[in-house]
Design an enzyme around this catalytic site. Sequence first.
Site, PDB file in Angstrom:
ATOM      1  CE  LYS A 191      15.546 -13.515  20.033  1.00  0.00           C
ATOM      2  NZ  LYS A 191      16.265 -13.912  18.802  1.00  0.00           N
ATOM      3  CG  ASP A 208      11.862 -23.894   9.850  1.00  0.00           C
ATOM      4  OD1 ASP A 208      12.954 -23.281   9.898  1.00  0.00           O
ATOM      5  OD2 ASP A 208      11.404 -24.507  10.822  1.00  0.00           O
ATOM      6  CG  HIS A 209      15.388 -18.901   8.236  1.00  0.00           C
ATOM      7  ND1 HIS A 209      14.691 -18.671   9.380  1.00  0.00           N
ATOM      8  CD2 HIS A 209      16.685 -18.684   8.552  1.00  0.00           C
ATOM      9  CE1 HIS A 209      15.533 -18.316  10.349  1.00  0.00           C
ATOM     10  NE2 HIS A 209      16.754 -18.317   9.865  1.00  0.00           N
ATOM     11  NE  ARG A 224      -2.467  -0.469   3.786  1.00  0.00           N
ATOM     12  CZ  ARG A 224      -3.744  -0.146   3.944  1.00  0.00           C
ATOM     13  NH1 ARG A 224      -4.125   1.102   3.871  1.00  0.00           N
ATOM     14  NH2 ARG A 224      -4.632  -1.077   4.206  1.00  0.00           N
ATOM     15  CB  ILE A 253      -3.454  -6.716   0.295  1.00  0.00           C
ATOM     16  CG1 ILE A 253      -2.901  -6.286   1.623  1.00  0.00           C
ATOM     17  CG2 ILE A 253      -2.386  -6.674  -0.724  1.00  0.00           C
ATOM     18  CD1 ILE A 253      -1.573  -6.960   1.917  1.00  0.00           C
ATOM     19  CG  HIS A 256      14.006 -22.015  13.394  1.00  0.00           C
ATOM     20  ND1 HIS A 256      13.385 -21.976  12.168  1.00  0.00           N
ATOM     21  CD2 HIS A 256      14.076 -20.721  13.811  1.00  0.00           C
ATOM     22  CE1 HIS A 256      13.085 -20.704  11.866  1.00  0.00           C
ATOM     23  NE2 HIS A 256      13.494 -19.943  12.846  1.00  0.00           N
ATOM     24  CG  ASP A 282      11.460 -16.290  17.577  1.00  0.00           C
ATOM     25  OD1 ASP A 282      10.948 -15.982  16.486  1.00  0.00           O
ATOM     26  OD2 ASP A 282      12.636 -15.989  17.889  1.00  0.00           O
TER      27      ASP A 282
HETATM   28  C1  BG6 Z   1      14.156 -16.393  13.371  1.00  0.00           C
HETATM   29  C2  BG6 Z   1      13.762 -15.913  14.732  1.00  0.00           C
HETATM   30  O1  BG6 Z   1      13.204 -17.274  12.856  1.00  0.00           O
HETATM   31  O2  BG6 Z   1      15.408 -17.040  13.452  1.00  0.00           O
HETATM   32  C3  BG6 Z   1      14.819 -15.015  15.333  1.00  0.00           C
HETATM   33  O3  BG6 Z   1      12.535 -15.211  14.636  1.00  0.00           O
HETATM   34  C4  BG6 Z   1      16.158 -15.691  15.310  1.00  0.00           C
HETATM   35  O4  BG6 Z   1      14.480 -14.641  16.656  1.00  0.00           O
HETATM   36  C5  BG6 Z   1      16.459 -16.208  13.913  1.00  0.00           C
HETATM   37  O5  BG6 Z   1      17.139 -14.750  15.700  1.00  0.00           O
HETATM   38  C6  BG6 Z   1      17.724 -17.037  13.878  1.00  0.00           C
HETATM   39  O6  BG6 Z   1      17.993 -17.341  12.543  1.00  0.00           O
HETATM   40  P1  BG6 Z   1      19.448 -17.253  11.955  1.00  0.00           P
HETATM   41  O7  BG6 Z   1      19.314 -17.650  10.524  1.00  0.00           O
HETATM   42  O8  BG6 Z   1      19.921 -15.858  12.152  1.00  0.00           O
HETATM   43  O9  BG6 Z   1      20.224 -18.231  12.762  1.00  0.00           O
END
Ligand code: BG6
Length: 519
Positions: A349, A186-187, A51, A95, A249, A244
Amino acid sequence: MEPNHPQQQPTVFVLFGAGGDLSWRLILPALFNLYLDKYLPEQWLLIGVDRQDYDQHSLAQHYREGIQQYSRRGIPDDKTWQSFSQALRYQQADITDPTSYTQLAKALVEQDKTWHGKAERVFYLATPPFLFADIAKGLGEANLAKARQRARIVVEKPLGHDLESFRGINQALNHYFQESQIYRIDHFLGKETVQNILALRFANPIFEPIWNRRYIDHIAITVAETLGVEHRANYYEGAGALRDMVQNHLLQLLCLVAMEPPVVFDAHDLRDRRMDVMHAIRPISAEEVQRYAARGQYGAGWMNGTQVPAYREEKGVAPDSNTETYCALEFHVDNWRWQGVPFYLRTGKRLPVEASEISIRFQDIPHQAFPTSAGLNAQPAQLVIRLQPEEGIVLKFMAKQPGPHLVLRPVEMRFSYQEAFQATSPTAYETLLWDIMKGDATLFTRADQVEAAWRLLMPILEVWEANPATDFPNYRAGTWGPEAAEVLIAHSGRSWLAPTLPEPKGGAPGKSTHHPRSA
Ligand code: BG6
């Protein structure tokens, strides 16, 4: 990735939330790197939808700055940038307004005409999740979801706040898109080293015979971060470490390390095998939460000589916040392979070092034949899969120290991806975006797996929510988390394994690292 793709179809990449942080910091830098490496199809177009008040030129300029800052290679030269940026378009749109989608549909049809063919269509939702349902509906009602083979929708976490809200999101997507069209990111699964867990396990016959309860004592998965909440309090306050990091992960890592070998290396089989693990994880009941889960929140402390504030003092965080910035869990996988082998997961963290790794701790020797003077203490073999930083594999075992006396010392054998391959790895987003454009869902999570993860964690979330922590903050920034995590693992007479630190310059053969808390 093999750098030629004549088979790749013309593709239009529609990016919702084109003006947002995710697009700027991660998606565009990744797309640009794919372009540099010639992984984008010849006929490729990005339509940014947002937007905000951009036009084609200002959006490109905005992306250029992001790429300069976040791409692993920056922008090589003006000419390259010109040729990439000519494929960027912008559509300013609300959207929630159906006409935005008819307009988009028109643009897509026009593009097909220009290319004389039917392009693949990727709809990437880089927006807050509360917009997922509206976008799916908008696309669906504009008939943009119907081409099952060529239309894909991509969503990213947080996929819900709990089991119920995940189901809500999923229903909204499923109403218009089939499961095969939905790509849930899920990266972690896109990280090279995470994928290498499969290579290590299933491309090498030596590990399989010992990858089970007969030889393994326990498995510990650590994702330690030095950063605090940064500028993300808005999101993090409502999430916490369990949602998170563990919901996605860490449970993915557990599945990869615990799964059975696939019959074929494809999306269907690999996702089934990961799902089998989810099925086998023993649920933790509300009454057992105290025993199997520990939470923590960082207080003020010192990180690398700098004083850092407590979580509750961070911008945007409530002064009495109950959000956990650390959690530790013990899971059991109830199947033949893993019966009796605990899986310990911890993430937090403001921990002392950046270290993500999976430690496979083998059992003690069955009989101590060496004299006590040999100094064989509790140092059984350990295989460490280091995910970051300095990705690699470390095998820790005992060796005889040179010299006339029989003295045993722990030593390490290290393998480093960087050294072995002399190349920088693509980022997780590069891998994942390329897979989406190819239509390969192997590294994406299926709805049943996400749902199973939520189901598993719900009792913990509910108990923690109903019983706010009375001891927060309970660990100092720069330390290894709360006492409760030590108690959790001590129940079984174990302690957390020291993360494997990067090899000091010049190497230090035989030098074992020590966990600062347990040292
Ligand atoms: C993300 C979380 O999915 O993954 C973050 O939301 C975290 O809090 C991050 O810091 C860690 O990913 P990477 O790729 O930096 O290890």
